[in-house]
Design a protein around this motif. Structure first.
Motif, PDB file in Angstrom:
ATOM      1  N   ASP A 239      -2.970  -1.788  -3.190  1.00 12.61           N
ATOM      2  CA  ASP A 239      -3.898  -0.633  -3.642  1.00 12.61           C
ATOM      3  C   ASP A 239      -3.214   0.001  -4.778  1.00 12.61           C
ATOM      4  OD1 ASP A 239      -1.778   0.889  -2.605  1.00 12.61           O
ATOM      5  OD2 ASP A 239      -2.887   1.616  -0.846  1.00 12.61           O
ATOM      6  N   SER A 240      -3.698   1.230  -5.303  1.00 10.75           N
ATOM      7  CA  SER A 240      -3.266   1.696  -6.550  1.00 10.75           C
ATOM      8  C   SER A 240      -1.596   2.384  -6.379  1.00 10.75           C
ATOM      9  CB  SER A 240      -3.882   2.974  -6.981  1.00 10.75           C
ATOM     10  OG  SER A 240      -3.986   3.974  -5.830  1.00 10.75           O
ATOM     11  N   SER A 241      -1.098   2.330  -5.048  1.00 10.14           N
ATOM     12  CA  SER A 241       0.213   2.667  -4.692  1.00 10.14           C
ATOM     13  C   SER A 241       1.225   1.544  -5.341  1.00 10.14           C
ATOM     14  CB  SER A 241       0.449   3.178  -3.351  1.00 10.14           C
ATOM     15  OG  SER A 241      -0.157   3.870  -2.826  1.00 10.14           O
TER      16      SER A 241
ATOM     17  N   ASP B 253       0.996  -1.084   0.072  1.00 10.95           N
ATOM     18  CA  ASP B 253       0.036  -0.012   0.035  1.00 10.95           C
ATOM     19  C   ASP B 253       0.861   1.231  -0.091  1.00 10.95           C
ATOM     20  OD1 ASP B 253       1.067   0.130   2.656  1.00 10.95           O
ATOM     21  OD2 ASP B 253      -0.866  -0.370   3.658  1.00 10.95           O
ATOM     22  N   LEU B 254       0.358   2.571   0.447  1.00 11.36           N
ATOM     23  CA  LEU B 254       1.217   3.454   0.003  1.00 11.36           C
ATOM     24  C   LEU B 254       2.091   3.524   1.147  1.00 11.36           C
ATOM     25  CD1 LEU B 254       1.138   6.574  -1.070  1.00 11.36           C
ATOM     26  CD2 LEU B 254      -0.256   7.230   0.953  1.00 11.36           C
ATOM     27  N   ASN B 255       2.151   3.011   2.194  1.00 10.06           N
ATOM     28  CA  ASN B 255       3.209   2.700   3.326  1.00 10.06           C
ATOM     29  C   ASN B 255       4.150   2.091   2.878  1.00 10.06           C
ATOM     30  OD1 ASN B 255       4.114   3.325   6.175  1.00 10.06           O
ATOM     31  ND2 ASN B 255       3.663   1.178   6.351  1.00 10.06           N
TER      32      ASN B 255
ATOM     33  N   LEU C   8      -0.001  -0.764  -7.643  1.00  5.64           N
ATOM     34  CA  LEU C   8      -0.113  -1.063  -8.976  1.00  5.64           C
ATOM     35  C   LEU C   8       1.045   0.125  -9.831  1.00  5.64           C
ATOM     36  CD1 LEU C   8      -3.926  -0.925  -9.579  1.00  5.64           C
ATOM     37  CD2 LEU C   8      -2.246  -3.028  -9.720  1.00  5.64           C
ATOM     38  N   ALA C   9       1.099   1.102  -9.150  1.00  2.82           N
ATOM     39  CA  ALA C   9       2.017   2.244  -9.586  1.00  2.82           C
ATOM     40  C   ALA C   9       3.204   1.727  -9.833  1.00  2.82           C
ATOM     41  CB  ALA C   9       1.788   3.760  -8.900  1.00  2.82           C
TER      42      ALA C   9
END
Lengths: 116, 175
Positions: free
Chosen positions: A61-63, A26-28, A65-66
């Protein structure tokens, strides 16, 4: 989706570089994976293969994926083969929501990914 | 000192966190758990939690520009109410999630997902939110120039099948 820490192992198997994150991406956690993958990208030669084994990733999440899209861009620039394998159903679902399942080479198992 | 805390007394669940991505996993676990308590199936609860996670990412990354010390409020409303006792059939027909911040304001109409045929990192969060939730509304919290509000609604499948998503009518509903 209960593991905020991310550990990453890396090995060479049947001539392919295999990177296996374990934990939520995730973003973290995505910056940790991104840094690891950027190092790997720099070591990949044209015609070589990078496999990202997502068996240990219950949530993305999208983080995340990016981060993987960045790997795809590196593979296109350098000319190495990139494969993803062992996606949990919920991880696969987010690829489908983002329509990225059409863009990545996603195979069921590590054996499939390592097959020539 | 002016109190920026949102007035959500009618929320069934309310959580305040700081804008640190380390806390996102806890927030989404809480949301998934509460959604299941409201009678959502595992996959629907997971999708609601995913939407909340994406919303938090956007606030932390874009709204607060990675400042990890700023407040975010997450409020959950059980549309139709909650069961009054264990074993009673849940009257909940859907869930409303409201996420508020004190970050810089942007034009709500400018919050769009990028075209999916552009293969590049980033810009997917808004698309994911709109894909998994039935109704998504971005708005400015006040005219003071600070703070955004995201309202997301997910209806249970029986209620959402073949119907147009609608705003719930209860004391906690936003204008």
């Amino acid at each position: 989706m209960s593991n905020p820490a991310l550990t990453i192992s890396s090995r060479t198997e049947r001539g392919s570089r295999v990177i296996a994150p374990v934990g939520d991406v995730d973003l973290n956690a995505a910056p940790t994976l991104k840094a690891h993958l950027r190092t790997a990208h720099g070591e990949m030669a044209a015609g070589s293969r990078l496999v990202i084994d997502l068996a240990g990733v219950p949530y993305m999440d999208s983080s995340g994926l990016a981060t993987l899209v960045e790997s795809m861009q590196a593979s296109r620039r350098t000319g190495f083969d990139l494969k993803l394998c062992n996606l949990a159903p919920r991880v696969r679902a987010i690829f489908e929501i983002a329509k990225l399942n059409r863009v990545f080479t996603i195979v069921p198992t590590l054996d499939d990914a390592l097959a020539t | 000192m002016h109190d920026h805390t949102p007035n959500h007394d009618a929320a069934h669940v309310r959580l305040q966190i700081v804008s640190n991505p380390l806390l996102n996993s806890g927030a989404r676990e809480m949301v998934a758990s509460m959604a299941k308590r409201m009678g959502f199936a595992d996959e629907s609860a997971h999708q609601i939690a995913l939407a909340v996670d994406e919303a938090l990412c956007n606030v932390e990354h874009h709204g607060y520009r990675r400042d990890t010390t700023q407040p975010i409020w997450i409020s959950l409303f059980a549309i139709g109410g909650l069961a009054s006792s264990t074993g009673q059939q849940s009257p909940t027909t859907g869930i409303k999630v409201v996420i508020e911040d004190e970050a810089r304001q942007v034009d709500p109409d400018s919050i769009k997902s990028r075209p999916l045929d552009e293969i590049r990192p980033g810009g997917l969060g808004v698309h994911i939110i709109r894909e998994v939730m039935d109704q998504v509304i971005y708005e400015k919290r006040s005219a003071s120039g600070k703070g955004m509000r995201l309202t997301m609604i997910k209806l249970k499948p029986a209620e959402s099948a073949g119907t147009t998503p609608h705003a719930p009518q209860h004391p906690g509903a936003h204008p």
